[in-house]
Design a protein around this motif. Structure first.
Motif, PDB file in Angstrom:
ATOM      1  N   ILE A 191      -4.992  -2.447  -7.288  1.00 17.18           N
ATOM      2  CA  ILE A 191      -4.360  -2.942  -8.498  1.00 17.18           C
ATOM      3  C   ILE A 191      -4.054  -4.418  -8.277  1.00 17.18           C
ATOM      4  CG2 ILE A 191      -2.293  -2.792  -9.947  1.00 17.18           C
ATOM      5  CD1 ILE A 191      -2.189   0.235  -9.081  1.00 17.18           C
ATOM      6  N   ILE A 232      -3.339  10.523 -11.609  1.00 19.35           N
ATOM      7  CA  ILE A 232      -3.929  11.032 -10.368  1.00 19.35           C
ATOM      8  C   ILE A 232      -3.497  12.490 -10.226  1.00 19.35           C
ATOM      9  CG2 ILE A 232      -4.046  10.812  -7.861  1.00 19.35           C
ATOM     10  CD1 ILE A 232      -3.476   7.810  -8.229  1.00 19.35           C
ATOM     11  N   ILE A 275      -8.955  10.583 -10.103  1.00 21.69           N
ATOM     12  CA  ILE A 275      -8.371   9.379 -10.692  1.00 21.69           C
ATOM     13  C   ILE A 275      -8.930   9.178 -12.097  1.00 21.69           C
ATOM     14  CG2 ILE A 275      -8.097   6.880 -10.463  1.00 21.69           C
ATOM     15  CD1 ILE A 275      -8.906   7.342  -7.431  1.00 21.69           C
ATOM     16  N   LEU A 295      -2.724   5.198 -15.330  1.00 18.85           N
ATOM     17  CA  LEU A 295      -3.502   5.889 -14.300  1.00 18.85           C
ATOM     18  C   LEU A 295      -2.910   7.274 -14.116  1.00 18.85           C
ATOM     19  CD1 LEU A 295      -4.063   3.343 -11.367  1.00 18.85           C
ATOM     20  CD2 LEU A 295      -5.757   4.199 -12.987  1.00 18.85           C
ATOM     21  N   GLU A 324       0.587   5.861  -1.037  1.00 22.16           N
ATOM     22  CA  GLU A 324      -0.307   6.976  -1.295  1.00 22.16           C
ATOM     23  C   GLU A 324       0.277   7.876  -2.366  1.00 22.16           C
ATOM     24  OE1 GLU A 324      -2.135  10.518   1.392  1.00 22.16           O
ATOM     25  OE2 GLU A 324      -2.206   8.492   2.264  1.00 22.16           O
ATOM     26  N   VAL A 342      -8.014   0.953   0.848  1.00 22.94           N
ATOM     27  CA  VAL A 342      -7.480   1.707  -0.279  1.00 22.94           C
ATOM     28  C   VAL A 342      -8.592   2.242  -1.178  1.00 22.94           C
ATOM     29  CG1 VAL A 342      -5.288   0.456  -0.259  1.00 22.94           C
ATOM     30  CG2 VAL A 342      -7.159  -0.403  -1.683  1.00 22.94           C
ATOM     31  N   ASN A 343      -8.256   3.283  -1.933  1.00 27.24           N
ATOM     32  CA  ASN A 343      -9.169   3.854  -2.917  1.00 27.24           C
ATOM     33  C   ASN A 343      -9.053   3.156  -4.264  1.00 27.24           C
ATOM     34  OD1 ASN A 343      -7.822   6.542  -1.369  1.00 27.24           O
ATOM     35  ND2 ASN A 343     -10.033   6.297  -1.225  1.00 27.24           N
ATOM     36  N   ILE A 344      -7.856   2.636  -4.539  1.00 24.40           N
ATOM     37  CA  ILE A 344      -7.586   1.904  -5.784  1.00 24.40           C
ATOM     38  C   ILE A 344      -6.947   0.575  -5.413  1.00 24.40           C
ATOM     39  CG2 ILE A 344      -6.292   1.852  -7.954  1.00 24.40           C
ATOM     40  CD1 ILE A 344      -6.113   4.907  -7.815  1.00 24.40           C
ATOM     41  N   LYS A 372      -5.099   6.519  -1.703  1.00 24.94           N
ATOM     42  CA  LYS A 372      -4.465   5.296  -1.201  1.00 24.94           C
ATOM     43  C   LYS A 372      -4.586   4.189  -2.237  1.00 24.94           C
ATOM     44  CE  LYS A 372      -5.307   6.367   3.624  1.00 24.94           C
ATOM     45  NZ  LYS A 372      -6.038   5.990   4.839  1.00 24.94           N
ATOM     46  N   ILE A 373      -3.442   3.567  -2.519  1.00 26.81           N
ATOM     47  CA  ILE A 373      -3.374   2.542  -3.554  1.00 26.81           C
ATOM     48  C   ILE A 373      -2.881   1.242  -2.942  1.00 26.81           C
ATOM     49  CG2 ILE A 373      -2.298   1.887  -5.750  1.00 26.81           C
ATOM     50  CD1 ILE A 373      -1.949   4.962  -6.242  1.00 26.81           C
ATOM     51  N   VAL A 390      -1.763  -2.870  -3.870  1.00 29.61           N
ATOM     52  CA  VAL A 390      -1.310  -3.738  -4.960  1.00 29.61           C
ATOM     53  C   VAL A 390      -1.188  -5.160  -4.428  1.00 29.61           C
ATOM     54  CG1 VAL A 390       0.447  -4.132  -6.746  1.00 29.61           C
ATOM     55  CG2 VAL A 390       0.075  -1.804  -5.856  1.00 29.61           C
ATOM     56  N   THR A 413       0.856  -1.184   0.000  1.00 29.36           N
ATOM     57  CA  THR A 413       0.000   0.000   0.000  1.00 29.36           C
ATOM     58  C   THR A 413       0.890   1.231   0.000  1.00 29.36           C
ATOM     59  OG1 THR A 413      -0.211  -0.008   2.415  1.00 29.36           O
ATOM     60  CG2 THR A 413      -1.953  -1.099   1.174  1.00 29.36           C
TER      61      THR A 413
END
Length: 186
Positions: free
Chosen positions: A109, A146, A151, A144, A74, A105-107, A79-80, A82, A72
């Motif tokens: 992956i 940002i 996003i 992507l 930012e 998280v917001n995204i 917040k991303i 993976v 994770t």
């Protein structure tokens, strides 16, 4: 910030295809959701110093010691997360949505499916497909962007080997188009 998101490269060497290399040079951050396969491949992607990555199920034990299973971070307040295996379906993304919430998280992956997906609901789910070994799709990555918490994402189709399913599907379409032309000319 412009990110190129990819996964499932399954490369034995450190030679990144030229079209992909150009995209990687033009971005601010590279996010790889696992299955490099070899340390040589990982090193090729990491050479720029702008790589964030997790290991995948096909990665060597050396890579599994080097990389986390989950990551994770930012970017501009977003917040991303993976992971490699976020779920086993691109048609039912319920598991991936729950995993994103679990990770806070917001995204999210994820890779493993070798088919691209961008889905925006209460979280953004991103599966970049595979730039080198696609399944039921063309070779792809996801871009992507940002900016100020906003996003935007798009799937970028690359040149390269298309999977046999796509070749078969396209041959059926071509056959259907020829049949329709012949019927009109008859």
């Amino acid at each position: 910030m412009k990110m190129i998101v990819l996964s499932d490269t399954h490369m034995k060497t450190g030679e990144i295809p030229q079209q992909l290399q150009t995209l990687l040079e033009e971005c601010d951050l590279i996010v790889h959701a696992g299955d490099f396969s070899t340390v040589k491949a990982y090193n090729a992607f990491n050479a720029s110093g702008k790589l964030k990555a997790v290991f995948g199920n096909d990665d060597t034990s050396e890579l599994k010691k080097l990389l986390p299973e989950r990551l994770t971070f930012e970017v501009e307040g977003v917040k991303i997360g993976v992971v490699h295996e976020g779920g086993l379906s691109v048609t039912d993304t319920t598991a991936q949505g729950y995993l994103a919430k679990e990770m806070g998280v917001n995204i999210l992956i994820f890779g493993h499916l070798h088919r691209p997906l961008i889905e925006k609901n209460d979280v953004v789910l991103v599966c970049p497909g595979s730039p080198t070994r696609p399944r039921m799709s063309n070779p792809s990555v996801v871009e992507l962007i940002i900016e100020k918490g906003s996003i935007n994402g798009r799937i970028i189709t690359l040149e390269g080997a298309t999977c046999d399913y796509i070749k078969f599907r396209d041959s059926l379409k071509k056959g259907e188009q020829e049949k329709n032309r012949n019927e009109k000319n008859a």
